[in-house]
Design a protein around this motif. Structure first.
Motif, PDB file in Angstrom:
ATOM      1  N   MET A  56     -15.109   0.200  -4.237  1.00 53.27           N
ATOM      2  CA  MET A  56     -16.140   0.869  -4.926  1.00 53.27           C
ATOM      3  C   MET A  56     -14.971   1.842  -6.032  1.00 53.27           C
ATOM      4  SD  MET A  56     -18.060   3.736  -2.799  1.00 53.27           S
ATOM      5  CE  MET A  56     -17.076   3.197  -0.646  1.00 53.27           C
ATOM      6  N   GLY A  57     -13.212   1.038  -5.909  1.00 49.94           N
ATOM      7  CA  GLY A  57     -12.385   1.183  -7.178  1.00 49.94           C
ATOM      8  C   GLY A  57     -12.877   1.470  -8.466  1.00 49.94           C
ATOM      9  N   ARG A  87      -4.599  11.414 -11.221  1.00 50.55           N
ATOM     10  CA  ARG A  87      -3.844  11.283  -9.970  1.00 50.55           C
ATOM     11  C   ARG A  87      -4.623  10.214  -9.151  1.00 50.55           C
ATOM     12  NH1 ARG A  87      -3.266  15.999  -7.907  1.00 50.55           N
ATOM     13  NH2 ARG A  87      -1.209  16.070  -9.071  1.00 50.55           N
ATOM     14  N   LEU A  88      -6.019  10.438  -9.133  1.00 50.05           N
ATOM     15  CA  LEU A  88      -7.165   9.337  -8.284  1.00 50.05           C
ATOM     16  C   LEU A  88      -7.483   8.432  -9.418  1.00 50.05           C
ATOM     17  CD1 LEU A  88      -9.105   9.123  -6.280  1.00 50.05           C
ATOM     18  CD2 LEU A  88     -10.928  10.524  -7.066  1.00 50.05           C
ATOM     19  N   GLU A  96      -6.830   4.513  -7.470  1.00 50.81           N
ATOM     20  CA  GLU A  96      -7.558   3.328  -7.539  1.00 50.81           C
ATOM     21  C   GLU A  96      -7.235   1.918  -8.251  1.00 50.81           C
ATOM     22  OE1 GLU A  96      -9.992   3.699  -5.514  1.00 50.81           O
ATOM     23  OE2 GLU A  96     -10.102   5.399  -5.430  1.00 50.81           O
ATOM     24  N   PRO A 121       0.591  -1.134  -0.387  1.00 52.73           N
ATOM     25  CA  PRO A 121       0.313   0.108   0.150  1.00 52.73           C
ATOM     26  C   PRO A 121       1.096   1.479   0.137  1.00 52.73           C
ATOM     27  CG  PRO A 121      -0.517  -1.821   1.913  1.00 52.73           C
ATOM     28  CD  PRO A 121       0.105  -2.072   0.934  1.00 52.73           C
ATOM     29  N   GLU A 122       1.843   1.105   0.665  1.00 52.35           N
ATOM     30  CA  GLU A 122       2.627   2.667   0.848  1.00 52.35           C
ATOM     31  C   GLU A 122       3.088   2.768  -0.738  1.00 52.35           C
ATOM     32  OE1 GLU A 122       2.739  -0.395   3.047  1.00 52.35           O
ATOM     33  OE2 GLU A 122       5.743  -0.017   3.090  1.00 52.35           O
ATOM     34  N   GLY A 156     -12.326  -2.183  -1.126  1.00 53.55           N
ATOM     35  CA  GLY A 156     -12.252  -1.041  -1.903  1.00 53.55           C
ATOM     36  C   GLY A 156     -12.569  -1.854  -2.998  1.00 53.55           C
ATOM     37  N   THR A 209      -4.694   0.789  -6.338  1.00 52.79           N
ATOM     38  CA  THR A 209      -5.090  -0.119  -5.561  1.00 52.79           C
ATOM     39  C   THR A 209      -5.658  -2.034  -5.294  1.00 52.79           C
ATOM     40  OG1 THR A 209      -5.840   2.439  -3.908  1.00 52.79           O
ATOM     41  CG2 THR A 209      -6.619   0.487  -3.262  1.00 52.79           C
ATOM     42  N   ARG A 213       1.506   7.193  -7.976  1.00 55.13           N
ATOM     43  CA  ARG A 213      -0.201   8.373  -8.109  1.00 55.13           C
ATOM     44  C   ARG A 213       1.275   9.697  -9.192  1.00 55.13           C
ATOM     45  NH1 ARG A 213      -2.865   7.350  -2.981  1.00 55.13           N
ATOM     46  NH2 ARG A 213      -2.400   9.488  -2.698  1.00 55.13           N
ATOM     47  N   VAL A 215       1.747   2.808  -3.686  1.00 55.83           N
ATOM     48  CA  VAL A 215       1.133   4.079  -4.132  1.00 55.83           C
ATOM     49  C   VAL A 215       0.664   5.013  -4.507  1.00 55.83           C
ATOM     50  CG1 VAL A 215      -1.962   3.688  -4.151  1.00 55.83           C
ATOM     51  CG2 VAL A 215      -0.704   1.423  -3.039  1.00 55.83           C
ATOM     52  N   ARG A 216       1.228   5.499  -3.615  1.00 61.18           N
ATOM     53  CA  ARG A 216       1.315   6.681  -3.359  1.00 61.18           C
ATOM     54  C   ARG A 216       2.070   7.830  -4.051  1.00 61.18           C
ATOM     55  NH1 ARG A 216       3.940  11.817  -0.281  1.00 61.18           N
ATOM     56  NH2 ARG A 216       2.848  13.204  -0.747  1.00 61.18           N
ATOM     57  N   GLU A 232     -15.547  -1.580   3.230  1.00 62.88           N
ATOM     58  CA  GLU A 232     -14.817  -0.911   4.066  1.00 62.88           C
ATOM     59  C   GLU A 232     -13.888  -1.641   3.373  1.00 62.88           C
ATOM     60  OE1 GLU A 232     -14.381   0.024   7.921  1.00 62.88           O
ATOM     61  OE2 GLU A 232     -15.738  -1.290   8.113  1.00 62.88           O
ATOM     62  N   ASP A 233     -13.472  -2.933   3.389  1.00 62.37           N
ATOM     63  CA  ASP A 233     -12.639  -3.538   3.388  1.00 62.37           C
ATOM     64  C   ASP A 233     -11.778  -4.191   1.930  1.00 62.37           C
ATOM     65  OD1 ASP A 233     -13.949  -5.305   6.193  1.00 62.37           O
ATOM     66  OD2 ASP A 233     -12.210  -3.997   6.428  1.00 62.37           O
TER      67      ASP A 233
END
Lengths: 155, 113
Positions: free
Chosen positions: A119-120, A40-41, A45, A12-13, A117, A48, A19, A15-16, A114-115
């Motif tokens: 919605m990506g 960026r978004l 997504e 996860p670290e 994601g 992620t 972006r 992903v930024r 919630e867990d």
């Protein structure tokens, strides 16, 4: 030929980082400033989702991001290494692989987001006009593109 | 850029001020904070997002999770946000219908359903 290609461990670290790199390359390619937030978004997504798929399927290979400056557009491909046929918790579902967005908010499925994601993809398809989600035996790819404004060449 | 969190109490509401980037890496920190508040009996939350620079679907998921938790106690979760780029994400996911979104902390704190 890709303009910039990035491979990162499915953590996860990172992903930024993806972006930031994507936004910087998009800016250079001539993507409108007002659209950079969307780039960026959308890249975030897509990455992620790929990180989630790699982790839940125990895939050690890196996530691939390919940024390509084309004649009138800037395209981004985010690829994962999780084959279509994989099963088990967190594997890509038939629906998801076919590019159908996750349940929209307000629908029963939204609260389980919630867990996972989920919605990506909904965010990506809401943001990007030109988007294609494919998957095959080698893994899945999300392709997105944005128009670029040609830089004015001085004589 | 990391996530910054601070909480304060205003009347019967708990205001959570969030700053920085909420993404797949930092969202668990926000989730822990919301879970902790609900476990400690704070069921009326106001999440102030005015200092948030980036929000993705992972962050949305955490907020939806928080809403689910406070609702189990007949509580509320209100958002404060005036930033167009953040509001846009709530709009395209349809979550503007799920969360009351206010323009100031004061308005959110005084709001009743």
């Amino acid at each position: 030929m890709a303009t910039v290609e990035l491979r990162f461990s499915a953590l996860p670290e990172h992903v930024r980082t993806a972006r930031l790199v994507a936004a910087a390359v998009a800016r250079r390619a001539g993507v409108d400033e007002a659209v950079l937030d969307e780039v960026r978004l959308a890249v975030g997504e897509a990455c992620t989702r790929a990180v989630g798929l790699h982790r839940s399927n125990g895939v050690d290979m890196p996530v691939r991001v390919v940024l390509t400056e084309e004649e009138k557009k800037f395209s981004i491909e985010v690829g994962d290494e999780v084959p279509e046929t994989s099963s088990g918790p967190g594997s890509r579902t038939g629906d998801e692989a076919a590019g159908h967005p996750a349940p929209a908010a307000g629908e029963p499925g939204a609260e389980e987001a919630e867990d996972e994601g989920t919605m990506g993809l909904a965010v990506i398809s809401g943001l990007v006009d030109d988007v294609e989600v494919t998957s095959g035996p080698g893994g899945g790819v999300i392709r997105m593109s944005w128009p670029t404004t040609p830089t004015v060449e001085l004589p | 850029m990391d996530l910054s969190l601070s909480t304060r109490t205003v009347g019967d509401r708990t205001v959570v001020e969030v700053g920085g980037e909420i993404d797949v890496y930092t969202a668990p920190k926000l989730r822990e904070q919301l879970v902790e508040l609900v476990n400690d009996g704070s069921y009326h939350l106001v999440v102030d997002m005015e200092s948030v620079d980036f929000l993705d679907s992972t962050g949305l998921g955490v907020l939806v999770g928080g809403l689910k938790r406070v609702r189990a106690h007949e509580g509320s979760l209100r958002l404060v946000c005036n930033q167009e780029r953040i509001l846009k994400i709530f709009r395209i996911t349809g979550l503007t219908k799920v969360f009351p979104i206010h323009t100031s902390v004061e308005e959110a704190v005084n709001a009743t359903d």
